[in-house]
Design an enzyme around this catalytic site. Structure first.
Site, PDB file in Angstrom:
ATOM      1  N   ASP A 143      10.121   4.738  -5.864  1.00 27.49           N
ATOM      2  CA  ASP A 143       8.818   4.095  -5.642  1.00 27.49           C
ATOM      3  C   ASP A 143       8.835   3.402  -4.281  1.00 27.49           C
ATOM      4  O   ASP A 143       9.724   2.594  -3.996  1.00 27.49           O
ATOM      5  CB  ASP A 143       8.550   3.085  -6.752  1.00 27.49           C
ATOM      6  CG  ASP A 143       7.093   2.636  -6.787  1.00 27.49           C
ATOM      7  OD1 ASP A 143       6.376   2.918  -5.812  1.00 27.49           O
ATOM      8  OD2 ASP A 143       6.689   2.011  -7.776  1.00 27.49           O
ATOM      9  N   ASN A 200      -1.562   0.874   3.313  1.00 30.77           N
ATOM     10  CA  ASN A 200      -2.954   1.334   3.245  1.00 30.77           C
ATOM     11  C   ASN A 200      -3.928   0.256   3.707  1.00 30.77           C
ATOM     12  O   ASN A 200      -4.874   0.526   4.454  1.00 30.77           O
ATOM     13  CB  ASN A 200      -3.303   1.759   1.818  1.00 30.77           C
ATOM     14  CG  ASN A 200      -2.768   3.133   1.470  1.00 30.77           C
ATOM     15  OD1 ASN A 200      -2.636   3.997   2.323  1.00 30.77           O
ATOM     16  ND2 ASN A 200      -2.437   3.332   0.205  1.00 30.77           N
ATOM     17  N   ASP A 241      -1.027   8.274   4.138  1.00 33.24           N
ATOM     18  CA  ASP A 241      -0.727   9.683   3.866  1.00 33.24           C
ATOM     19  C   ASP A 241       0.471  10.160   4.679  1.00 33.24           C
ATOM     20  O   ASP A 241       1.321  10.904   4.186  1.00 33.24           O
ATOM     21  CB  ASP A 241      -1.945  10.555   4.182  1.00 33.24           C
ATOM     22  CG  ASP A 241      -3.065  10.396   3.161  1.00 33.24           C
ATOM     23  OD1 ASP A 241      -2.818   9.805   2.102  1.00 33.24           O
ATOM     24  OD2 ASP A 241      -4.185  10.865   3.434  1.00 33.24           O
ATOM     25  N   GLU A 298       2.399   6.540  -4.944  1.00 34.46           N
ATOM     26  CA  GLU A 298       3.581   6.489  -4.075  1.00 34.46           C
ATOM     27  C   GLU A 298       4.872   6.661  -4.868  1.00 34.46           C
ATOM     28  O   GLU A 298       5.956   6.310  -4.389  1.00 34.46           O
ATOM     29  CB  GLU A 298       3.609   5.164  -3.307  1.00 34.46           C
ATOM     30  CG  GLU A 298       3.777   3.916  -4.157  1.00 34.46           C
ATOM     31  CD  GLU A 298       2.465   3.353  -4.678  1.00 34.46           C
ATOM     32  OE1 GLU A 298       2.448   2.164  -5.040  1.00 34.46           O
ATOM     33  OE2 GLU A 298       1.459   4.087  -4.722  1.00 34.46           O
TER      34      GLU A 298
END
Length: 279
Positions: free
Chosen positions: A157, A165, A174, A201
């Protein structure tokens, strides 16, 4: 319906989908049929008439091989001075006299397309690694293999990913996911396993490797991920990951295996992130 006559080789190539664009010389007939004049600001300009389907024939007579094929687009190449017909699926076909070799090739092409379609359905569209559905199918197969006692689930993770973001935009997020996926896939190969994007993620590796060797490689993966930065105009971004590891030999079901690995990730987060926790 417009009709184009072609030789046997081109006809079979279209039939086998080896040829998807057919070039046709700009004869007076095709110019008259496909170029539509319009007067714009007292000047004559031409647009290209679009066709939804076209008949392709080979040979002479009523029993000649022919097909009706979808025409996705008609273009004009000024450089080559010819029309380009972009074809899609075959709508109708009759009197085809393909040789046995061509029939065998057609079967191979169709089988290959089926494999490619299945593979694309099993992959995450952004990162290119396998998706969760593929993971679930693989896991069901892995728990029935003779080497299932070596089966390990590694949950990975990305740490503080929401901040990437929020502060740098989803496009940069991305890029970070693609970067992670490439590193994880590389090590999945080393670990005798496969990588999957589990969601968001979160990534997962299912692999078969002895515990000591596995943990050594995972430590290398963790360090490799944070050793390189992702470029951004504001500042370069460093990534770290938290990992959870669980072993199938310690579980009663495959669902328990995934849950244990996932639980270990939460423990790794509580311990400050950028760490590996083993069940």
């Amino acid at each position: 319906m417009y009709k184009i006559s072609v030789n046997k080789e081109i006809f079979n190539d279209l039939l086998l989908k080896k040829l998807k664009v057919l070039e046709k010389s700009t004869s007076s007939y095709w110019k008259r049929e496909l170029l539509e004049p319009k007067i714009i600001n007292d000047k004559i300009k031409y647009t290209i008439k679009q066709i939804d389907k076209i008949k392709i024939t080979n040979g002479l007579g009523e029993d000649k091989p022919q097909m009706i094929i979808e025409c996705k687009k008609v273009d004009y190449s000024f450089k080559k001075d010819l029309f380009e017909f972009h074809f899609g699926k075959i709508l109708e076909q009759k009197n085809s006299d393909m040789s046995e070799d061509y029939k065998d090739t057609l079967i191979q092409v169709l089988l290959q397309e089926r494999v490619q379609l299945q593979d694309s359905m099993n992959r995450d569209h952004l990162t290119g690694v396998y998706n969760r559905r593929k993971m679930e199918n693989d896991l069901s197969a892995f728990v029935n293999q003779n080497n299932k006692d070596l089966l390990t689930a590694v949950f990975i993770d990305a740490d503080r990913f929401k901040g990437i973001n929020d502060n740098f935009g989803h496009e940069t997020g991305d890029k970070a996911l693609i970067y992670l996926a490439k590193r994880i896939q590389k090590y999945a190969d080393i670990l005798n396993g496969e990588a999957y994007r589990y969601g968001g993620e979160e990534f997962l590796i299912l692999c078969f490797l002895p515990k000591d060797e596995l943990l050594k490689k995972l430590e290398q993966l963790k360090e490799d991920i944070k050793s390189q930065k992702i470029y951004h105009s504001k500042k370069d971004i460093s990534l770290t990951v938290s990992m959870g590891v669980a072993f199938y030999k310690d579980c009663k079901t495959k669902d328990e295996l995934i849950k244990k690995a996932d639980d270990c990730v939460y423990i790794a987060k509580d311990r400050g992130r950028d760490t590996i926790v083993v069940s």
